[in-house]
Design a protein around this motif. Structure first.
Motif, PDB file in Angstrom:
ATOM      1  N   VAL A  47       0.838  -1.203   0.000  1.00  0.00           N
ATOM      2  CA  VAL A  47       0.000   0.000   0.000  1.00  0.00           C
ATOM      3  C   VAL A  47       0.869   1.248   0.000  1.00  0.00           C
ATOM      4  O   VAL A  47       0.598   2.212  -0.742  1.00  0.00           O
ATOM      5  CB  VAL A  47      -0.981  -0.017   1.198  1.00  0.00           C
ATOM      6  N   LEU A  48       1.926   1.257   0.798  1.00  0.00           N
ATOM      7  CA  LEU A  48       2.826   2.417   0.818  1.00  0.00           C
ATOM      8  C   LEU A  48       3.453   2.643  -0.559  1.00  0.00           C
ATOM      9  O   LEU A  48       3.569   3.786  -1.015  1.00  0.00           O
ATOM     10  CB  LEU A  48       3.925   2.223   1.869  1.00  0.00           C
ATOM     11  N   GLN A  49       3.819   1.574  -1.232  1.00  0.00           N
ATOM     12  CA  GLN A  49       4.388   1.704  -2.578  1.00  0.00           C
ATOM     13  C   GLN A  49       3.347   2.249  -3.563  1.00  0.00           C
ATOM     14  O   GLN A  49       3.661   3.084  -4.411  1.00  0.00           O
ATOM     15  CB  GLN A  49       4.924   0.346  -3.066  1.00  0.00           C
ATOM     16  N   MET A  50       2.098   1.808  -3.426  1.00  0.00           N
ATOM     17  CA  MET A  50       1.027   2.308  -4.304  1.00  0.00           C
ATOM     18  C   MET A  50       0.810   3.808  -4.086  1.00  0.00           C
ATOM     19  O   MET A  50       0.589   4.553  -5.044  1.00  0.00           O
ATOM     20  CB  MET A  50      -0.275   1.526  -4.055  1.00  0.00           C
ATOM     21  N   ILE A  51       0.901   4.236  -2.823  1.00  0.00           N
ATOM     22  CA  ILE A  51       0.727   5.660  -2.524  1.00  0.00           C
ATOM     23  C   ILE A  51       1.898   6.461  -3.088  1.00  0.00           C
ATOM     24  O   ILE A  51       1.702   7.518  -3.699  1.00  0.00           O
ATOM     25  CB  ILE A  51       0.584   5.893  -0.995  1.00  0.00           C
ATOM     26  N   ARG A  52       3.115   5.960  -2.917  1.00  0.00           N
ATOM     27  CA  ARG A  52       4.299   6.654  -3.442  1.00  0.00           C
ATOM     28  C   ARG A  52       4.252   6.826  -4.957  1.00  0.00           C
ATOM     29  O   ARG A  52       4.742   7.823  -5.482  1.00  0.00           O
ATOM     30  CB  ARG A  52       5.572   5.883  -3.074  1.00  0.00           C
ATOM     31  N   THR A  75      -4.724   7.258  -3.181  1.00  0.00           N
ATOM     32  CA  THR A  75      -4.515   8.296  -2.172  1.00  0.00           C
ATOM     33  C   THR A  75      -4.442   7.650  -0.789  1.00  0.00           C
ATOM     34  O   THR A  75      -4.869   6.513  -0.602  1.00  0.00           O
ATOM     35  CB  THR A  75      -5.664   9.324  -2.179  1.00  0.00           C
ATOM     36  N   ILE A  76      -3.946   8.425   0.157  1.00  0.00           N
ATOM     37  CA  ILE A  76      -3.864   7.922   1.535  1.00  0.00           C
ATOM     38  C   ILE A  76      -5.264   7.607   2.058  1.00  0.00           C
ATOM     39  O   ILE A  76      -5.480   6.562   2.671  1.00  0.00           O
ATOM     40  CB  ILE A  76      -3.143   8.937   2.450  1.00  0.00           C
ATOM     41  N   SER A  77      -6.212   8.485   1.792  1.00  0.00           N
ATOM     42  CA  SER A  77      -7.585   8.266   2.280  1.00  0.00           C
ATOM     43  C   SER A  77      -8.201   7.013   1.685  1.00  0.00           C
ATOM     44  O   SER A  77      -8.813   6.208   2.396  1.00  0.00           O
ATOM     45  CB  SER A  77      -8.463   9.475   1.947  1.00  0.00           C
ATOM     46  N   SER A 117      -8.085  -0.918   5.463  1.00  0.00           N
ATOM     47  CA  SER A 117      -8.269  -0.826   6.923  1.00  0.00           C
ATOM     48  C   SER A 117      -6.964  -0.530   7.654  1.00  0.00           C
ATOM     49  O   SER A 117      -6.642  -1.129   8.682  1.00  0.00           O
ATOM     50  CB  SER A 117      -8.889  -2.108   7.476  1.00  0.00           C
ATOM     51  N   ILE A 118      -6.209   0.392   7.078  1.00  0.00           N
ATOM     52  CA  ILE A 118      -4.974   0.856   7.713  1.00  0.00           C
ATOM     53  C   ILE A 118      -5.206   2.313   8.106  1.00  0.00           C
ATOM     54  O   ILE A 118      -5.608   3.117   7.266  1.00  0.00           O
ATOM     55  CB  ILE A 118      -3.771   0.758   6.749  1.00  0.00           C
ATOM     56  N   PRO A 119      -4.988   2.675   9.355  1.00  0.00           N
ATOM     57  CA  PRO A 119      -5.237   4.056   9.769  1.00  0.00           C
ATOM     58  C   PRO A 119      -4.450   5.062   8.919  1.00  0.00           C
ATOM     59  O   PRO A 119      -3.297   4.817   8.557  1.00  0.00           O
ATOM     60  CB  PRO A 119      -4.758   4.088  11.220  1.00  0.00           C
ATOM     61  N   LYS A 120      -5.102   6.188   8.609  1.00  0.00           N
ATOM     62  CA  LYS A 120      -4.446   7.236   7.813  1.00  0.00           C
ATOM     63  C   LYS A 120      -3.176   7.734   8.503  1.00  0.00           C
ATOM     64  O   LYS A 120      -2.171   7.996   7.859  1.00  0.00           O
ATOM     65  CB  LYS A 120      -5.393   8.421   7.575  1.00  0.00           C
ATOM     66  N   SER A 121      -3.243   7.841   9.821  1.00  0.00           N
ATOM     67  CA  SER A 121      -2.068   8.331  10.556  1.00  0.00           C
ATOM     68  C   SER A 121      -0.890   7.368  10.404  1.00  0.00           C
ATOM     69  O   SER A 121       0.257   7.802  10.291  1.00  0.00           O
ATOM     70  CB  SER A 121      -2.402   8.521  12.031  1.00  0.00           C
TER      71      SER A 121
END
Length: 139
Positions: free
Chosen positions: A22-27, A32-34, A41-45
């Protein structure tokens, strides 16, 4: 009156692999993070903190190990190589070797006389599942 059961608390509802994907997809701007937070189900923070470097990429719970990861890896290789030669290690031999390392390096540790106990050995074996106990007196 209807009694509803509470869901058991689950700290992480996602795997480490899912988080890294997921982090790689966001990068790469695929999500988007949201959207990632809602979908996986991973907290935005959590996502934000991992991306900005506020917290380490890999989560590790609990205190640091007494031996470094390199030392633990070397110990694991030693145990496995002795097993391949058909010389299984006795738990006391492993504790003796760790004690020798700790005495030679003179570092702080929670052990009495620098010698690890049963609990340390149990946790070491959990961290290194390639090492299995074949007999009661051996690892």
């Amino acid at each position: 009156m209807e009694i509803t059961k509470k869901k058991p608390y689950q700290r992480f509802r996602y795997t480490e692999e899912t988080l890294q994907e997921v982090l790689q997809m966001i990068r790469t701007n695929l999500i988007t993070i949201s959207e990632a937070s809602r979908r996986y189900s991973i907290p935005k923070s959590t996502l934000s903190n991992k991306l900005t470097g506020k917290v380490p990429q890999i989560r590790k719970m609990g205190p640091d190990t007494v031996l470094s990861s390199e030392e633990e890896s070397n110990l694991e290789k030693w145990i496995l190589s002795k097993a391949l030669l058909r010389f299984p290690m006795h738990s006391d031999e492993v504790k003796d070797s760790v004690q020798k390392v700790l005495k030679e390096t003179e570092r702080d540790n929670p052990f009495t006389d620098d010698r690890p106990g049963k609990k340390w050995l149990q946790l070491f074996l959990q961290r290194h599942p390639s090492i299995t106990a074949k007999h009661r007196n051996h690892l």
